[in-house]
Design a protein around this motif. Structure first.
Motif, short mmCIF file in Angstrom:
data_model
loop_
_atom_site.label_atom_id
_atom_site.label_comp_id
_atom_site.label_asym_id
_atom_site.label_seq_id
_atom_site.Cartn_x
_atom_site.Cartn_y
_atom_site.Cartn_z
N SER A 95 0.86 -1.19 0.00
CA SER A 95 0.00 0.00 0.00
C SER A 95 0.89 1.24 0.00
O SER A 95 2.04 1.19 0.46
N ILE A 96 0.35 2.34 -0.53
CA ILE A 96 1.09 3.59 -0.63
C ILE A 96 0.33 4.68 0.12
O ILE A 96 -0.88 4.86 -0.07
N ASN A 97 1.03 5.39 1.00
CA ASN A 97 0.44 6.51 1.73
C ASN A 97 1.35 7.72 1.58
O ASN A 97 2.57 7.60 1.69
N GLY A 98 0.75 8.87 1.31
CA GLY A 98 1.56 10.07 1.11
C GLY A 98 0.92 11.31 1.69
O GLY A 98 -0.29 11.37 1.92
N GLU A 99 1.75 12.31 1.93
CA GLU A 99 1.31 13.60 2.44
C GLU A 99 1.29 14.63 1.32
O GLU A 99 2.03 14.51 0.34
#
Length: 208
Positions: A95-99
């Protein structure tokens, strides 16, 4: 460093009216939309967004003005822009999480008006600095059925840096009432070595 430059810039914006002739100085407040359609070498996983702008103009002649401008920009993270090499392993998951990334832009430059009527088109040319707060992008991977997960910071994210920039703008000032104008502005901001993008703003300009 950013705080020092901001303090100096805002002091200049408020000191100029006190040492200039009446009605030669104006303050502009507004906001708008960021369209990221060009170079993404520095913000490859962020596009589009919004900004708030604040500037001060000093009129040299009826058709020429100099300005000091600043804006706070928010660039939205888009996980679809992140490409990773996925191992050819059965059961591999990630999974990819970004700000979001934020940018403070400071510029000085000149505006050139084509007319002195109530509706005034102009061309703006400026130079300055981009203070970029690069959002973090994290990749989490695991094997299906396993409780063990590994999270890593994606390369070249989660950092702060500065870039010199130049900008060109086309705008239109419409006189509403005495000393109050509506300003529509479209700009190209080009950071040296990237990024490049288009802010489109609507602002209120008040003559002092």
């Amino acid at each position: 460093m950013i705080k020092i430059i901001l303090i100096i810039s805002f002091l200049l914006l408020f000191l100029i009216p006190n040492v200039s002739a009446q009605n030669n100085v104006s303050l502009t407040f507004g906001g708008g939309y960021l369209y990221s359609a060009m170079d993404k070498s520095k913000l490859p996983y962020w596009e589009n967004g919004y900004l708030f702008n604040f500037s001060s103009d000093y009129k040299i002649t009826a058709k020429i003005a100099i300005f000091i401008s600043s804006s706070y920009q928010k660039h939205f993270f888009d996980e679809n822009l992140v490409t990773i090499a996925v191992p050819a392993v059965v059961g591999y998951r990630f999974s990819i999480n970004g700000e979001n990334s934020s940018v403070i832009e400071l510029s000085i430059g000149s505006k050139f008006y084509t007319t002195t009527s109530k509706i005034k088109p102009y061309l703006g040319i400026g130079v300055g600095t981009l203070f970029i707060n690069h959002g973090r992008v994290e990749i989490t991977n695991w094997m299906e059925g396993s409780q063990n997960k590994s999270t890593n910071l994606y390369s070249n994210t989660g950092r702060n840096y500065n870039l010199a920039q130049f900008n060109l703008s086309l705008g239109l000032e419409i006189n509403l009432i005495n000393n109050l104008q509506l300003v529509f502005d479209g700009k190209i901001i080009n950071g040296f070595s990237g990024p490049s993008y288009f802010p489109i703003t609507t602002s209120i300009k008040y003559g002092l």
